[in-house]
Design a protein around this motif. Structure first.
Motif, PDB file in Angstrom:
ATOM      1  N   GLN A  78      66.148  71.152  21.382  1.00  0.00           N
ATOM      2  CA  GLN A  78      66.809  70.544  20.228  1.00  0.00           C
ATOM      3  C   GLN A  78      65.761  70.020  19.249  1.00  0.00           C
ATOM      4  OE1 GLN A  78      70.004  70.828  20.006  1.00  0.00           O
ATOM      5  NE2 GLN A  78      70.457  69.651  18.168  1.00  0.00           N
ATOM      6  N   TYR A  79      64.765  69.329  19.779  1.00  0.00           N
ATOM      7  CA  TYR A  79      63.652  68.853  18.948  1.00  0.00           C
ATOM      8  C   TYR A  79      62.515  68.406  19.857  1.00  0.00           C
ATOM      9  CZ  TYR A  79      65.362  64.140  20.061  1.00  0.00           C
ATOM     10  OH  TYR A  79      65.767  63.010  20.716  1.00  0.00           O
ATOM     11  N   TYR A  80      61.330  68.330  19.253  1.00  0.00           N
ATOM     12  CA  TYR A  80      60.177  67.735  19.917  1.00  0.00           C
ATOM     13  C   TYR A  80      59.863  66.402  19.249  1.00  0.00           C
ATOM     14  CZ  TYR A  80      58.931  72.369  21.848  1.00  0.00           C
ATOM     15  OH  TYR A  80      58.921  73.567  22.511  1.00  0.00           O
ATOM     16  N   ARG A  81      59.323  65.502  20.020  1.00  0.00           N
ATOM     17  CA  ARG A  81      58.581  64.383  19.445  1.00  0.00           C
ATOM     18  C   ARG A  81      57.106  64.702  19.666  1.00  0.00           C
ATOM     19  NH1 ARG A  81      61.382  60.239  17.460  1.00  0.00           N
ATOM     20  NH2 ARG A  81      63.577  60.018  18.109  1.00  0.00           N
ATOM     21  N   TYR A  82      56.272  64.447  18.628  1.00  0.00           N
ATOM     22  CA  TYR A  82      54.891  64.917  18.721  1.00  0.00           C
ATOM     23  C   TYR A  82      53.917  63.907  18.127  1.00  0.00           C
ATOM     24  CZ  TYR A  82      54.890  65.940  13.720  1.00  0.00           C
ATOM     25  OH  TYR A  82      54.939  65.825  12.357  1.00  0.00           O
ATOM     26  N   VAL A  83      52.676  64.072  18.567  1.00  0.00           N
ATOM     27  CA  VAL A  83      51.533  63.343  18.007  1.00  0.00           C
ATOM     28  C   VAL A  83      50.376  64.329  17.930  1.00  0.00           C
ATOM     29  CG1 VAL A  83      49.829  61.543  18.422  1.00  0.00           C
ATOM     30  CG2 VAL A  83      52.236  61.080  18.854  1.00  0.00           C
ATOM     31  N   PHE A  84      49.663  64.337  16.790  1.00  0.00           N
ATOM     32  CA  PHE A  84      48.454  65.161  16.618  1.00  0.00           C
ATOM     33  C   PHE A  84      47.299  64.205  16.421  1.00  0.00           C
ATOM     34  CE2 PHE A  84      45.644  67.946  13.967  1.00  0.00           C
ATOM     35  CZ  PHE A  84      45.477  68.968  14.893  1.00  0.00           C
ATOM     36  N   ASN A  85      46.421  64.125  17.429  1.00  0.00           N
ATOM     37  CA  ASN A  85      45.320  63.172  17.341  1.00  0.00           C
ATOM     38  C   ASN A  85      44.124  63.694  18.130  1.00  0.00           C
ATOM     39  OD1 ASN A  85      45.835  62.674  20.052  1.00  0.00           O
ATOM     40  ND2 ASN A  85      47.005  60.797  19.661  1.00  0.00           N
ATOM     41  N   GLN A  86      43.117  62.845  18.232  1.00  0.00           N
ATOM     42  CA  GLN A  86      41.882  63.258  18.900  1.00  0.00           C
ATOM     43  C   GLN A  86      41.782  62.728  20.326  1.00  0.00           C
ATOM     44  OE1 GLN A  86      39.128  62.225  15.407  1.00  0.00           O
ATOM     45  NE2 GLN A  86      38.323  64.216  16.084  1.00  0.00           N
ATOM     46  N   ASN A  87      42.951  62.290  20.885  1.00  0.00           N
ATOM     47  CA  ASN A  87      42.984  61.815  22.265  1.00  0.00           C
ATOM     48  C   ASN A  87      43.469  62.935  23.183  1.00  0.00           C
ATOM     49  OD1 ASN A  87      42.276  59.192  21.415  1.00  0.00           O
ATOM     50  ND2 ASN A  87      44.436  58.760  20.943  1.00  0.00           N
ATOM     51  N   ALA A  88      42.804  63.085  24.305  1.00  0.00           N
ATOM     52  CA  ALA A  88      43.164  64.164  25.233  1.00  0.00           C
ATOM     53  C   ALA A  88      44.485  63.888  25.950  1.00  0.00           C
ATOM     54  CB  ALA A  88      42.056  64.368  26.256  1.00  0.00           C
ATOM     55  N   THR A  89      44.911  62.634  26.008  1.00  0.00           N
ATOM     56  CA  THR A  89      46.182  62.279  26.649  1.00  0.00           C
ATOM     57  C   THR A  89      46.985  61.393  25.709  1.00  0.00           C
ATOM     58  OG1 THR A  89      45.237  60.324  27.721  1.00  0.00           O
ATOM     59  CG2 THR A  89      45.177  62.412  28.959  1.00  0.00           C
ATOM     60  N   HIS A  90      48.305  61.312  26.016  1.00  0.00           N
ATOM     61  CA  HIS A  90      49.167  60.469  25.189  1.00  0.00           C
ATOM     62  C   HIS A  90      50.340  59.978  26.024  1.00  0.00           C
ATOM     63  CE1 HIS A  90      51.246  58.901  21.680  1.00  0.00           C
ATOM     64  NE2 HIS A  90      52.345  59.538  22.083  1.00  0.00           N
TER      65      HIS A  90
END
Length: 467
Positions: A328-340
């Motif tokens: 249905q949808y994603y929640r996302y983050v684009f960053n320089q951390n290998a984990t979230h």
């Protein structure tokens, strides 16, 4: 009884002064037969038929005899005898003798024969809601009985006779609801027992409707439909779709859910529940709706994760598709951390491609979490690292040339420094011919990873330019 007296009479017709007196009873009538009154399993009441005059006069009386067992009433001035201590469903033969007031007896007259009743029935059992098309009856055997009769909804003469035979069971296939059944035994004369036993039976009824509960998505292909069981006579449960077709069922009583499988990911299904038994399905419960879990995250990128790029944008595509059968949808983050760690407050991505821009040199990661139409998550995934280096290395310096031979020139220089994180991978070496003291057109002749470099195959005593 008649009384007589006798006088003597002379020739002159003169009576004697005294007389003799005598009395006499006429003979009493003989019985013409017999009749039978109350009969039980242990007694028979008998009486004589015909006219019996002045039965209570003098020593008049009747003498009843059971010739089968040599029992008798003795002489009595009543026209009845209750012959007890008899065996059930047994034939007994009777005769009766009358005598007058002078105890003069007639010849015994036959009265006929009679069977005692069979013993009373012991018990009858009627099925109660066990079958949809019949009430099943069974009863205990009675040793003295010649057979049995069963009546529905009333005693003999009132209820409907539904069975007359020698068996110990019967299926009432004409039953329509709930009925009371009356069981009698029979003797050899088809006379019914003095008492009966009863039981109430009924047809199976459609079970009560379940109460639909909260459904839960078990996987991308299955949903658990929960309900409250309000019935006590169900054989199982069915789950129906809007077209009232069965999509899942379980032939077990007293359940609280049925699982439906074979579904598509992130698809909303609407269902209702029924109980069922041999009488049919209950009415439908209220509807419940639920999405299956979304597909797990599946994202592709236009850049590989093993290559450094000097362009900032990465374009992502949802390989699982959006909507039914996908995500249905994603929640996302684009960053320089290998984990979230997701808080579920991240930005949504629900259509098209996703373009993310690296704002600094280094490694970048896309973290996504997939959701279905009910906002239930089904997994996270991290894609990356995607390498971006937008800074050129420092210029090399101190280029020095040495003519090593008639055909070789050696080059040396002070190396560059990488400032963008992608690491220095080498140098481009270009050479130009001399053009009247100035370099001609430069052309790349080679690459090298570090100083020095040897250029061979040159022409003796010829000037070359390098950079």
């Amino acid at each position: 009884q008649y009384t007589y007296r006798i006088y003597g009479v002379n020739a002159e017709n003169v009576e004697s002064s005294s007389y003799a007196t005598v009395s006499k009873y006429t003979k009493i009538e003989s019985p013409t037969g017999g009749s039978f009154g109350t009969v039980t399993s242990t007694s028979i009441d008998v009486s004589a038929t015909g006219t019996l005059s002045n039965l209570t006069s003098g020593t008049s009386g009747l003498y009843f005899e059971n010739t089968t067992v040599s029992a008798n009433s003795g002489w009595a001035q009543t026209n009845s005898w209750s012959n007890g201590s008899l065996s059930a469903n047994t034939q007994y033969t009777y005769q009766a003798t009358s005598r007058n007031g002078d105890s003069v007896a007639n010849t015994a007259a036959a009265m006929g024969s009679k069977y005692t009743l069979a013993d009373n029935p012991v018990s009858i059992t009627a099925s109660d809601g066990t079958y949809a098309d019949k009430v099943s009856l069974s009863w205990t055997s009675v040793g003295s009985a010649s057979g049995y009769k069963v009546y529905r909804d009333g005693i003999a003469g009132v209820g409907t006779e539904i069975y007359n035979g020698v068996g110990l069971a019967y299926d009432d296939t004409a039953a329509s609801s709930s009925h009371t059944y009356y069981l009698y035994t029979k003797n050899n004369e088809n006379a019914l027992s003095s008492n009966y036993v009863t039981d109430t039976g009924s047809l199976m009824t459609v079970p009560a409707t379940p109460t639909i509960g909260a459904a839960s998505a078990l996987s991308t292909t299955s949903i658990r439909w929960a309900f409250t069981d309000n019935a006590s006579n169900e054989d199982g449960f069915k789950i129906h779709n809007a077209a009232h077709s069965t999509v899942a069922s379980n032939a077990t009583a007293d359940l609280s859910y049925v699982d439906e499988t074979g579904l598509s990911a992130n698809t909303q299904y609407t269902r209702h529940a029924h109980t069922y038994n041999g009488a049919g399905d209950s009415s439908a419960s209220a509807n419940a709706s639920k999405y299956t879990l979304s597909a797990t995250p599946s994202v592709s990128a236009d850049k590989t994760t093993s290559t450094w790029y000097n362009t900032t944008d990465v374009i992502f595509t949802n390989a699982a598709s959006f909507g039914a059968a996908g995500v249905q949808y994603y929640r996302y983050v684009f960053n320089q951390n290998a984990t979230h760690t997701f808080t579920d407050a991240e930005t949504q991505w629900s259509a098209g491609t996703l373009t993310r821009t690296a704002s600094a040199n280094g490694s970048w990661y896309l973290h996504v979490k997939a959701f279905n139409g009910d906002d239930v998550a089904n997994g996270t995934q991290t894609y990356g690292p995607f390498y971006y280096d937008g800074s050129a290395p420092t210029d090399p310096s101190g280029l020095g040339l040495t003519a090593a031979s008639v055909s070789q020139i050696n080059l040396s220089w002070t190396g560059s420094t990488d400032t963008g994180g992608s690491n220095l991978i080498g140098y481009k070496i270009e050479r130009a011919p001399d053009n009247s003291g100035s370099p001609g057109t430069f052309a790349q002749i080679d690459t090298d990873t570090a100083s020095p470099y040897t250029d061979i195959g040159r022409v003796a005593n010829t000037k070359y330019w390098y950079r």
